[in-house]
Design an enzyme around this catalytic site. Structure first.
Site, PDB file in Angstrom:
ATOM      1  N   THR A 133      -1.116  -5.572   3.486  1.00 21.25           N
ATOM      2  CA  THR A 133      -0.440  -6.542   3.924  1.00 21.25           C
ATOM      3  C   THR A 133       0.941  -6.143   4.087  1.00 21.25           C
ATOM      4  O   THR A 133       1.396  -5.022   5.250  1.00 21.25           O
ATOM      5  CB  THR A 133       0.117  -6.163   2.323  1.00 21.25           C
ATOM      6  OG1 THR A 133       1.380  -7.558   2.300  1.00 21.25           O
ATOM      7  CG2 THR A 133       0.639  -4.922   1.927  1.00 21.25           C
ATOM      8  N   ASP A 134       1.302  -7.234   4.785  1.00 19.99           N
ATOM      9  CA  ASP A 134       2.944  -7.246   5.333  1.00 19.99           C
ATOM     10  C   ASP A 134       4.249  -7.331   4.762  1.00 19.99           C
ATOM     11  O   ASP A 134       4.860  -6.814   4.814  1.00 19.99           O
ATOM     12  CB  ASP A 134       3.659  -9.111   5.718  1.00 19.99           C
ATOM     13  CG  ASP A 134       3.359 -10.133   4.846  1.00 19.99           C
ATOM     14  OD1 ASP A 134       3.494  -9.766   3.758  1.00 19.99           O
ATOM     15  OD2 ASP A 134       4.004 -11.089   4.931  1.00 19.99           O
ATOM     16  N   GLU A 135       3.766  -6.917   3.365  1.00 18.08           N
ATOM     17  CA  GLU A 135       5.037  -6.337   2.484  1.00 18.08           C
ATOM     18  C   GLU A 135       4.903  -4.818   2.537  1.00 18.08           C
ATOM     19  O   GLU A 135       6.416  -4.677   2.484  1.00 18.08           O
ATOM     20  CB  GLU A 135       4.406  -6.490   1.315  1.00 18.08           C
ATOM     21  CG  GLU A 135       3.660  -8.046   0.137  1.00 18.08           C
ATOM     22  CD  GLU A 135       3.799  -7.945  -1.212  1.00 18.08           C
ATOM     23  OE1 GLU A 135       3.934  -7.812  -1.474  1.00 18.08           O
ATOM     24  OE2 GLU A 135       3.111  -9.198  -1.235  1.00 18.08           O
ATOM     25  N   TYR A 159       3.211  -2.054  -5.330  1.00 21.79           N
ATOM     26  CA  TYR A 159       2.673  -2.419  -4.663  1.00 21.79           C
ATOM     27  C   TYR A 159       2.373  -2.210  -2.776  1.00 21.79           C
ATOM     28  O   TYR A 159       1.377  -1.512  -2.657  1.00 21.79           O
ATOM     29  CB  TYR A 159       1.920  -3.681  -5.040  1.00 21.79           C
ATOM     30  CG  TYR A 159       1.274  -4.404  -4.092  1.00 21.79           C
ATOM     31  CD1 TYR A 159      -0.126  -4.316  -3.499  1.00 21.79           C
ATOM     32  CD2 TYR A 159       2.089  -5.449  -2.957  1.00 21.79           C
ATOM     33  CE1 TYR A 159      -0.774  -5.478  -3.140  1.00 21.79           C
ATOM     34  CE2 TYR A 159       0.853  -5.900  -2.378  1.00 21.79           C
ATOM     35  CZ  TYR A 159      -0.644  -6.051  -1.933  1.00 21.79           C
ATOM     36  OH  TYR A 159      -1.170  -6.778  -1.291  1.00 21.79           O
ATOM     37  N   LYS A 163       0.189   0.534  -0.602  1.00 24.85           N
ATOM     38  CA  LYS A 163      -0.350  -0.229   0.666  1.00 24.85           C
ATOM     39  C   LYS A 163       0.188   0.718   2.020  1.00 24.85           C
ATOM     40  O   LYS A 163      -0.570   1.337   2.723  1.00 24.85           O
ATOM     41  CB  LYS A 163      -0.212  -1.548   0.697  1.00 24.85           C
ATOM     42  CG  LYS A 163      -0.642  -2.821  -0.355  1.00 24.85           C
ATOM     43  CD  LYS A 163      -2.074  -2.660  -0.781  1.00 24.85           C
ATOM     44  CE  LYS A 163      -3.346  -2.816   0.627  1.00 24.85           C
ATOM     45  NZ  LYS A 163      -4.448  -3.240   1.115  1.00 24.85           N
TER      46      LYS A 163
HETATM   47  P1  NAD Z   1      -7.960  -8.847  -5.275  1.00 25.19           P
HETATM   48  O1  NAD Z   1      -6.802  -7.995  -5.999  1.00 25.19           O
HETATM   49  O2  NAD Z   1      -8.240 -10.591  -5.662  1.00 25.19           O
HETATM   50  O3  NAD Z   1      -8.974  -8.292  -5.130  1.00 25.19           O
HETATM   51  C1  NAD Z   1      -9.785  -7.127  -5.652  1.00 25.19           C
HETATM   52  C2  NAD Z   1     -10.496  -6.526  -5.860  1.00 25.19           C
HETATM   53  O4  NAD Z   1     -10.503  -5.201  -5.293  1.00 25.19           O
HETATM   54  C3  NAD Z   1     -11.454  -7.370  -6.907  1.00 25.19           C
HETATM   55  O5  NAD Z   1     -12.555  -7.595  -6.504  1.00 25.19           O
HETATM   56  C4  NAD Z   1     -11.284  -5.345  -7.431  1.00 25.19           C
HETATM   57  O6  NAD Z   1     -12.756  -6.017  -8.622  1.00 25.19           O
HETATM   58  C5  NAD Z   1     -11.705  -4.670  -6.673  1.00 25.19           C
HETATM   59  N1  NAD Z   1     -11.491  -3.360  -6.567  1.00 25.19           N
HETATM   60  C6  NAD Z   1     -10.215  -2.830  -7.164  1.00 25.19           C
HETATM   61  N2  NAD Z   1      -9.915  -1.740  -7.604  1.00 25.19           N
HETATM   62  C7  NAD Z   1     -10.622  -1.565  -7.404  1.00 25.19           C
HETATM   63  C8  NAD Z   1     -11.686  -0.102  -6.966  1.00 25.19           C
HETATM   64  N3  NAD Z   1     -11.099   0.902  -7.370  1.00 25.19           N
HETATM   65  N4  NAD Z   1     -13.256   0.041  -6.620  1.00 25.19           N
HETATM   66  C9  NAD Z   1     -13.814  -1.004  -6.206  1.00 25.19           C
HETATM   67  N5  NAD Z   1     -13.128  -1.911  -6.380  1.00 25.19           N
HETATM   68  C10 NAD Z   1     -11.622  -2.701  -6.963  1.00 25.19           C
HETATM   69  O7  NAD Z   1      -7.036  -9.436  -3.853  1.00 25.19           O
HETATM   70  P2  NAD Z   1      -6.985  -9.922  -3.336  1.00 25.19           P
HETATM   71  O8  NAD Z   1      -6.338 -11.085  -2.678  1.00 25.19           O
HETATM   72  O9  NAD Z   1      -8.690 -10.455  -2.092  1.00 25.19           O
HETATM   73  O10 NAD Z   1      -6.586  -8.272  -1.646  1.00 25.19           O
HETATM   74  C11 NAD Z   1      -7.557  -7.910  -0.602  1.00 25.19           C
HETATM   75  C12 NAD Z   1      -6.947  -7.247  -0.079  1.00 25.19           C
HETATM   76  O11 NAD Z   1      -6.348  -8.118   0.864  1.00 25.19           O
HETATM   77  C13 NAD Z   1      -6.180  -6.343  -0.944  1.00 25.19           C
HETATM   78  O12 NAD Z   1      -6.043  -4.712  -0.030  1.00 25.19           O
HETATM   79  C14 NAD Z   1      -4.198  -6.610   0.107  1.00 25.19           C
HETATM   80  O13 NAD Z   1      -3.956  -5.693  -0.128  1.00 25.19           O
HETATM   81  C15 NAD Z   1      -4.889  -7.250   0.836  1.00 25.19           C
HETATM   82  N6  NAD Z   1      -4.131  -8.655   1.029  1.00 25.19           N
HETATM   83  C16 NAD Z   1      -4.077  -8.836  -0.018  1.00 25.19           C
HETATM   84  C17 NAD Z   1      -3.169 -10.206   0.387  1.00 25.19           C
HETATM   85  C18 NAD Z   1      -2.628 -11.960   0.095  1.00 25.19           C
HETATM   86  O14 NAD Z   1      -2.139 -12.670  -0.042  1.00 25.19           O
HETATM   87  N7  NAD Z   1      -3.690 -12.271  -1.652  1.00 25.19           N
HETATM   88  C19 NAD Z   1      -2.023 -10.547   1.952  1.00 25.19           C
HETATM   89  C20 NAD Z   1      -2.127  -9.195   2.868  1.00 25.19           C
HETATM   90  C21 NAD Z   1      -2.888  -8.617   2.509  1.00 25.19           C
HETATM   91  P1  TYD Z   2       2.724 -14.061  -5.315  1.00 23.57           P
HETATM   92  O1  TYD Z   2       1.854 -15.313  -5.715  1.00 23.57           O
HETATM   93  O2  TYD Z   2       2.962 -13.487  -6.260  1.00 23.57           O
HETATM   94  O3  TYD Z   2       2.759 -12.655  -3.663  1.00 23.57           O
HETATM   95  P2  TYD Z   2       3.551 -11.565  -3.597  1.00 23.57           P
HETATM   96  O4  TYD Z   2       4.235 -11.695  -4.575  1.00 23.57           O
HETATM   97  O5  TYD Z   2       2.303 -10.533  -3.246  1.00 23.57           O
HETATM   98  O6  TYD Z   2       4.384 -12.727  -2.563  1.00 23.57           O
HETATM   99  O7  TYD Z   2       4.190 -14.037  -5.407  1.00 23.57           O
HETATM  100  C1  TYD Z   2       4.763 -15.306  -4.385  1.00 23.57           C
HETATM  101  C2  TYD Z   2       6.290 -15.679  -4.135  1.00 23.57           C
HETATM  102  O8  TYD Z   2       6.216 -16.714  -5.910  1.00 23.57           O
HETATM  103  C3  TYD Z   2       6.867 -14.899  -4.855  1.00 23.57           C
HETATM  104  O9  TYD Z   2       8.237 -14.736  -3.654  1.00 23.57           O
HETATM  105  C4  TYD Z   2       6.901 -14.217  -6.069  1.00 23.57           C
HETATM  106  C5  TYD Z   2       6.390 -16.314  -6.441  1.00 23.57           C
HETATM  107  N1  TYD Z   2       6.290 -15.946  -8.434  1.00 23.57           N
HETATM  108  C6  TYD Z   2       7.311 -17.169  -8.869  1.00 23.57           C
HETATM  109  O10 TYD Z   2       8.030 -17.839  -8.624  1.00 23.57           O
HETATM  110  N2  TYD Z   2       6.288 -17.552  -9.602  1.00 23.57           N
HETATM  111  C7  TYD Z   2       5.291 -17.317 -10.456  1.00 23.57           C
HETATM  112  O11 TYD Z   2       4.603 -17.830 -11.713  1.00 23.57           O
HETATM  113  C8  TYD Z   2       5.208 -16.026  -9.748  1.00 23.57           C
HETATM  114  C9  TYD Z   2       3.075 -15.621  -9.573  1.00 23.57           C
HETATM  115  C10 TYD Z   2       4.976 -16.014  -8.463  1.00 23.57           C
END
Ligand code: NAD
Ligand code: TYD
Length: 354
Positions: A133-135, A159, A163
């Site tokens: 992630t960019d975070e 988080y 990561k």
């Molecule tokens: P998500 O929370 O929707 O899905 C995570 C999945 O991992 C789930 O299916 C869960 O069951 C599985 N999981 C959790 N713990 C596990 C374990 N111990 N063993 C096996 N499986 C396990 O997450 P996402 O949003 O799909 O993100 C996927 C990846 O992309 C993550 O690594 C996250 O850090 C990264 N990422 C997410 C975003 C975003 O905007 N969502 C952006 C950049 C990077």
């Molecule tokens: P989120 O979707 O949780 O992603 P991330 O924190 O990983 O960027 O949140 C996106 C942005 O929206 C973040 O600045 C937090 C804000 N947010 C709200 O304002 N209200 C909400 O209920 C949630 C879940 C997030």
């Protein structure tokens, strides 16, 4: 040829698996523990498809990972499995350390043993693709340039710290052991199958239910939004052509303040599913800010474009409209993920925030 995907029942992982099998016949072994965020229903369209093997299991289970590698002989591991929600990492960081740090460590060790025993083309072609992630880069000031791959790591939440730790492990397994790794650091994704604890799907499902739309703090925090299938195509590009040991930032060139995102969702819903009670913006409710809330993320995605020719296919306008439409078309999916565990989280989080 086969790939092993971890976390392929979650939001991005399931989109990746579906997209992969739309474009190729190369089989996918999908290892997912099915935590609250994992949903096999996302993969229902693959029922009976011999190219997809689902394994319910934990990435921290070394014996299981070893057995899957030996049995399926994948040419790559694409590692999505993680705990992914910042707010949950604040109220309960332990699971994040276990899955994101220990889990990645376990996978790396299993991959190292497996890859070490390969030879010839299989050894040279193997890849460990770490999805991050960019975070990890921390928070930008309003006039800072977007995150480049060379930015220092300054994670601020449990988080992002977990990561960042996993990214460092991956990097070091390459430098120390020569494991052929690539890492991608992507901005905020949105799209189908997004669990409605995250901003965009939460706003859509709450609006449709006539519930408050909780905006943290002043709503001026900025994220760089990317449609999920564009993230998937970026991962495919890096898996196919990324340089070993390198990282690639993936982003949408689309910085938006949270409040603006919420208003866009409201306006779209006003057009697509008007509410007789009035415009959805009436439901916007400012709530207590997230502790340590990062102010701004933005990605400089020039490296992946320059080296691999990747650009997002969707604009925010096209992507958000598709996303809202998907939630309108899939009320059963929404109802089913709003399980007991989901309801407990929402009531705990938003009672505390009010
Ligand atoms: P998500 O929370 O929707 O899905 C995570 C999945 O991992 C789930 O299916 C869960 O069951 C599985 N999981 C959790 N713990 C596990 C374990 N111990 N063993 C096996 N499986 C396990 O997450 P996402 O949003 O799909 O993100 C996927 C990846 O992309 C993550 O690594 C996250 O850090 C990264 N990422 C997410 C975003 C975003 O905007 N969502 C952006 C950049 C990077
Ligand atoms: P989120 O979707 O949780 O992603 P991330 O924190 O990983 O960027 O949140 C996106 C942005 O929206 C973040 O600045 C937090 C804000 N947010 C709200 O304002 N209200 C909400 O209920 C949630 C879940 C997030």
């Amino acid at each position: 040829m086969t790939i092993l995907v971890t976390g392929g029942a979650g939001f991005i992982g399931s989109n990746f698996v579906l997209d992969w099998l739309r474009q190729s016949d190369e089989p996918v072994v999908n290892l997912d523990a099915l935590t609250y965020a994992g949903n096999p229903e996302n993969l229902a369209s693959l029922d009976g498809d011999a190219r997809h093997t689902f394994v319910k299991g934990d990435i921290c289970d070394r014996a299981l990972v070893d057995q899957l590698l030996i049995t399926h002989q994948p040419r790559a591991i694409v590692h999505f499995a993680a705990e992914s929600h910042v707010d949950r990492s604040i109220s309960g960081p332990g699971a994040f350390m276990r899955t994101n740090v220990d889990g990645t460590f376990t996978l790396l060790e299993a991959a190292r043993a497996y890859w070490g025993a390969l030879d010839g083309e299989a050894k040279a072609g193997f890849r460990f693709h770490h999805v991050s992630t960019d975070e990890v880069y921390g928070s930008l000031k309003p006039t800072d340039p977007p995150f480049a791959e060379t930015n220092p790591y300054e994670p601020n939440s449990p988080y992002s710290a977990s990561k960042a730790a996993s990214d460092h492990l991956v990097r070091s397994w390459h430098h120390t052991y020569g494991l052929p790794v690539v890492t991608t650091n992507c901005s905020n994704n949105y799209g189908p199958y997004h669990f409605p604890e995250k901003l965009i799907p939460l706003m859509i499902v709450n609006a449709l239910a006539g519930k408050p739309l909780p905006v943290y703090g002043d709503g001026q925090q900025i994220r760089d939004w990317l449609y999920v299938t564009d993230h998937c195509s970026g991962i495919r590009a890096v898996l196919a052509g990324g340089k070993l040991g390198e990282t690639y930032n993936i982003g949408g060139w689309n910085e938006q303040a949270n409040i603006d995102i919420v208003k866009i969702v409201c306006k779209l819903l006003d057009g697509m599913r008007p509410d007789p009670a009035g415009p959805y913006e009436r439901l916007i409710t400012y709530v207590k800010d997230r502790p340590g809330h990062d102010r701004r993320y933005a990605i400089d995605a020039r490296k992946i474009e320059r080296e691999l020719g990747w650009r997002p296919a969707e604009t925010f306008e096209t992507g958000i409209r598709k996303t809202v439409q998907w939630y309108l078309d899939n009320p059963e999916w929404v109802a089913r993920v709003q399980s007991g565990a989901y309801r407990d989280w929402i009531s705990q989080q938003y009672t505390a925030a009010a």
